[in-house]
Design a protein around this motif. Sequence first.
Motif, PDB file in Angstrom:
ATOM      1  N   PRO A 282     -13.419  -3.700  -0.352  1.00  0.00           N
ATOM      2  CA  PRO A 282     -13.868  -3.992   0.961  1.00  0.00           C
ATOM      3  C   PRO A 282     -13.096  -3.895   2.548  1.00  0.00           C
ATOM      4  N   ASP A 283     -11.993  -4.171   2.171  1.00  0.00           N
ATOM      5  CA  ASP A 283     -11.252  -3.802   3.728  1.00  0.00           C
ATOM      6  C   ASP A 283     -10.797  -1.719   3.967  1.00  0.00           C
TER       7      ASP A 283
ATOM      8  N   ALA B  17      -6.503   5.632   3.884  1.00  0.00           N
ATOM      9  CA  ALA B  17      -6.760   4.874   3.797  1.00  0.00           C
ATOM     10  C   ALA B  17      -6.293   4.138   4.865  1.00  0.00           C
ATOM     11  N   VAL B  18      -4.928   3.503   4.374  1.00  0.00           N
ATOM     12  CA  VAL B  18      -4.176   2.537   4.762  1.00  0.00           C
ATOM     13  C   VAL B  18      -3.352   3.294   5.645  1.00  0.00           C
ATOM     14  N   THR B  19      -2.556   4.479   5.773  1.00  0.00           N
ATOM     15  CA  THR B  19      -2.086   4.727   6.678  1.00  0.00           C
ATOM     16  C   THR B  19      -2.719   5.102   7.743  1.00  0.00           C
ATOM     17  N   ARG B  20      -3.638   5.340   7.244  1.00  0.00           N
ATOM     18  CA  ARG B  20      -4.808   5.554   9.159  1.00  0.00           C
ATOM     19  C   ARG B  20      -5.096   4.665   9.270  1.00  0.00           C
ATOM     20  N   TRP B  21      -5.007   3.239   8.904  1.00  0.00           N
ATOM     21  CA  TRP B  21      -5.573   1.849   9.634  1.00  0.00           C
ATOM     22  C   TRP B  21      -4.174   1.165  10.461  1.00  0.00           C
TER      23      TRP B  21
ATOM     24  N   ALA C 250       7.674  -8.507   4.774  1.00  0.00           N
ATOM     25  CA  ALA C 250       6.797  -7.645   6.329  1.00  0.00           C
ATOM     26  C   ALA C 250       6.307  -9.423   6.833  1.00  0.00           C
ATOM     27  N   ARG C 251       6.216 -10.238   5.948  1.00  0.00           N
ATOM     28  CA  ARG C 251       6.275 -12.054   6.721  1.00  0.00           C
ATOM     29  C   ARG C 251       6.809 -12.560   7.216  1.00  0.00           C
ATOM     30  N   GLY C 252       8.214 -12.535   6.745  1.00  0.00           N
ATOM     31  CA  GLY C 252       9.327 -12.732   7.437  1.00  0.00           C
ATOM     32  C   GLY C 252      10.078 -12.733   8.860  1.00  0.00           C
ATOM     33  N   TYR C 253       8.812 -11.272   8.911  1.00  0.00           N
ATOM     34  CA  TYR C 253       8.666 -10.995  10.937  1.00  0.00           C
ATOM     35  C   TYR C 253       8.202 -10.627  11.206  1.00  0.00           C
ATOM     36  N   GLY C 254       7.080 -11.593  11.042  1.00  0.00           N
ATOM     37  CA  GLY C 254       5.477 -11.721  11.575  1.00  0.00           C
ATOM     38  C   GLY C 254       5.052 -10.577  12.005  1.00  0.00           C
ATOM     39  N   PHE C 255       5.240  -9.801  10.867  1.00  0.00           N
ATOM     40  CA  PHE C 255       4.404  -8.687  10.646  1.00  0.00           C
ATOM     41  C   PHE C 255       3.299  -8.299   9.803  1.00  0.00           C
ATOM     42  N   PRO C 256       2.186  -7.604   9.169  1.00  0.00           N
ATOM     43  CA  PRO C 256       1.267  -7.535   8.036  1.00  0.00           C
ATOM     44  C   PRO C 256       1.935  -6.150   7.394  1.00  0.00           C
ATOM     45  N   GLY C 257       2.117  -6.891   5.968  1.00  0.00           N
ATOM     46  CA  GLY C 257       2.189  -5.819   4.817  1.00  0.00           C
ATOM     47  C   GLY C 257       0.940  -5.196   3.826  1.00  0.00           C
ATOM     48  N   ILE C 258       1.165  -4.554   3.444  1.00  0.00           N
ATOM     49  CA  ILE C 258       0.316  -3.823   2.351  1.00  0.00           C
ATOM     50  C   ILE C 258       1.078  -2.833   1.418  1.00  0.00           C
TER      51      ILE C 258
ATOM     52  N   LEU D 147      -1.489   3.549  11.613  1.00  0.00           N
ATOM     53  CA  LEU D 147      -1.796   3.782  12.459  1.00  0.00           C
ATOM     54  C   LEU D 147      -2.188   2.945  13.324  1.00  0.00           C
ATOM     55  N   GLU D 148      -3.322   3.171  13.074  1.00  0.00           N
ATOM     56  CA  GLU D 148      -4.176   2.678  14.481  1.00  0.00           C
ATOM     57  C   GLU D 148      -4.007   1.822  15.298  1.00  0.00           C
ATOM     58  N   GLU D 149      -3.587   0.402  13.850  1.00  0.00           N
ATOM     59  CA  GLU D 149      -2.757  -0.214  14.877  1.00  0.00           C
ATOM     60  C   GLU D 149      -1.913  -0.544  15.143  1.00  0.00           C
ATOM     61  N   CYS D 150      -1.213   0.320  15.041  1.00  0.00           N
ATOM     62  CA  CYS D 150      -0.628   0.771  16.550  1.00  0.00           C
ATOM     63  C   CYS D 150      -0.754   1.408  17.547  1.00  0.00           C
ATOM     64  N   ARG D 151      -1.166   2.257  17.269  1.00  0.00           N
ATOM     65  CA  ARG D 151      -1.966   3.158  18.417  1.00  0.00           C
ATOM     66  C   ARG D 151      -2.567   2.025  19.330  1.00  0.00           C
ATOM     67  N   GLN D 152      -3.076   1.057  18.864  1.00  0.00           N
ATOM     68  CA  GLN D 152      -4.024  -0.419  19.433  1.00  0.00           C
ATOM     69  C   GLN D 152      -2.711  -0.881  20.514  1.00  0.00           C
ATOM     70  N   GLY D 153      -1.879  -0.886  20.148  1.00  0.00           N
ATOM     71  CA  GLY D 153      -0.882  -2.250  20.157  1.00  0.00           C
ATOM     72  C   GLY D 153      -0.641  -2.962  19.104  1.00  0.00           C
ATOM     73  N   ASN D 154      -0.590  -2.639  18.546  1.00  0.00           N
ATOM     74  CA  ASN D 154      -1.425  -4.071  17.667  1.00  0.00           C
ATOM     75  C   ASN D 154       0.499  -4.303  15.626  1.00  0.00           C
ATOM     76  N   GLY D 155       0.801  -3.175  16.617  1.00  0.00           N
ATOM     77  CA  GLY D 155       2.046  -3.273  15.768  1.00  0.00           C
ATOM     78  C   GLY D 155       2.798  -3.548  15.538  1.00  0.00           C
ATOM     79  N   PRO D 156       4.159  -4.005  14.865  1.00  0.00           N
ATOM     80  CA  PRO D 156       4.777  -2.986  13.340  1.00  0.00           C
ATOM     81  C   PRO D 156       3.620  -3.105  11.855  1.00  0.00           C
ATOM     82  N   VAL D 157       3.255  -2.860  10.844  1.00  0.00           N
ATOM     83  CA  VAL D 157       3.253  -2.511  10.129  1.00  0.00           C
ATOM     84  C   VAL D 157       3.934  -2.157   8.855  1.00  0.00           C
TER      85      VAL D 157
END
Length: 397
Positions: free
Chosen positions: A55-56, A267-271, A247-255, A273-283
């Motif tokens: 789904p994601d 697919a997951v790495t593309r997502w 990752a939860r302990g540091y405040g960013f998403p873990g997959i 990296l895009e999060e990071c490019r948009q300023g929503n990192g780290p992952v």
Amino acid sequence: MSSPEEWTHPGPGAPPATGAAPTAEQVIAGLRATDEGGADLVQLLTPEGERVQHPDFDIDVTAEELRGLYRDMVLVRRVDREANALQRKGQLGIWVPLLGQEAAQIGSGRALRPTDMAFPSYREHGVAWCRGIKPTDLLGIFRGTDHGTWDPVEHRFHPYTIVIGNQVLNAAGYAMGQKFDGAVGDADGEATICYFGDGATSQGDVHEGFVWAAVYDAPLVFFCQNNQWAISEPTERQSRLPLYQRARGYGFPGIRVDGNDVLATLAVTRWALEECRQGNGPVLIEAFTYRMDAHTTSDDPSRYRLSDELELWKLKDPIERVKVHLVKQQWADQGFFDSIEEEAERVAVELRDYCVNLPDPPAGRIFSEVYAEGNPVLEAQRDEFLAYHAGFAGGDH
């Protein structure tokens, strides 16, 4: 039968987990508890070659693209096997195999843009391939003639890092620089990816990198290849939780992604990296995979893991599932597979010939390639060493 819980949290009177080597029962229990990766595992291509939806993290891949990913994995595996054989023949001092981890490396490597930066450990031969680095350029590291001959700025691929986890600090600093330079925040932004193994998550450098990246919202994808064994210790002896949950302990998403599934990894790495490019990192990505060979050629995995475990993971081979899917979809015929095998053999021959004929570097290079500019102390050491070295010229010593 013991369980991972009993092993990690022994009952009263039982020896602690760190007090003894795991028994065969404990290894089997840990394997049964973790070999499927859990309910949160992202998978798009099953070990049987069946395409499934998520789904994601779902992507559309053309027949040509999937054939390209298959080619990448086959050629990289052939390079790995040839280099492993070269070490056994005495042509390399050591080799670090990637057998079984081709999908994790090719999937993530092909997700990178030319402007992204990658920081490897010492096993990322597949990512190097994706960044346009010739396999022959890797050989000097393991033959002891150089530290890598590629330009890290041109290829956007840092030199290999031998010290466990140290590259995470380097990557965090680089990604912070991308943030400070304003290179993130839109679709044209940059990102950094850093590779390390499950064993490195027990190193302080990795956790310091997590802290700095989180505090500064650095555009950094932490890519952990969990190949189940940190040299000779299973993952369950290093962490009470699945690694991606840290990752939860540091405040960013873990997959957690199926690291033997090249499509899911892509697919997951593309997502991420895009999060990071948009300023929503780290992952943090935990690629759940398996090291099907030794940690390095100086290691004997038969001393700490069971052959049954290896046989189980052979059924999850990352290359075979893509091959099966290509056949089922009628996206490739025997002629295609034969052509890839022929190309792989040509690459192996080139690698072998290059390695056997690789010249030794001049003795003075260990001084000339240390600093950008010379200094009197280093020059005095160089002159003393070269004079000593010259004393053996033409002798029998």
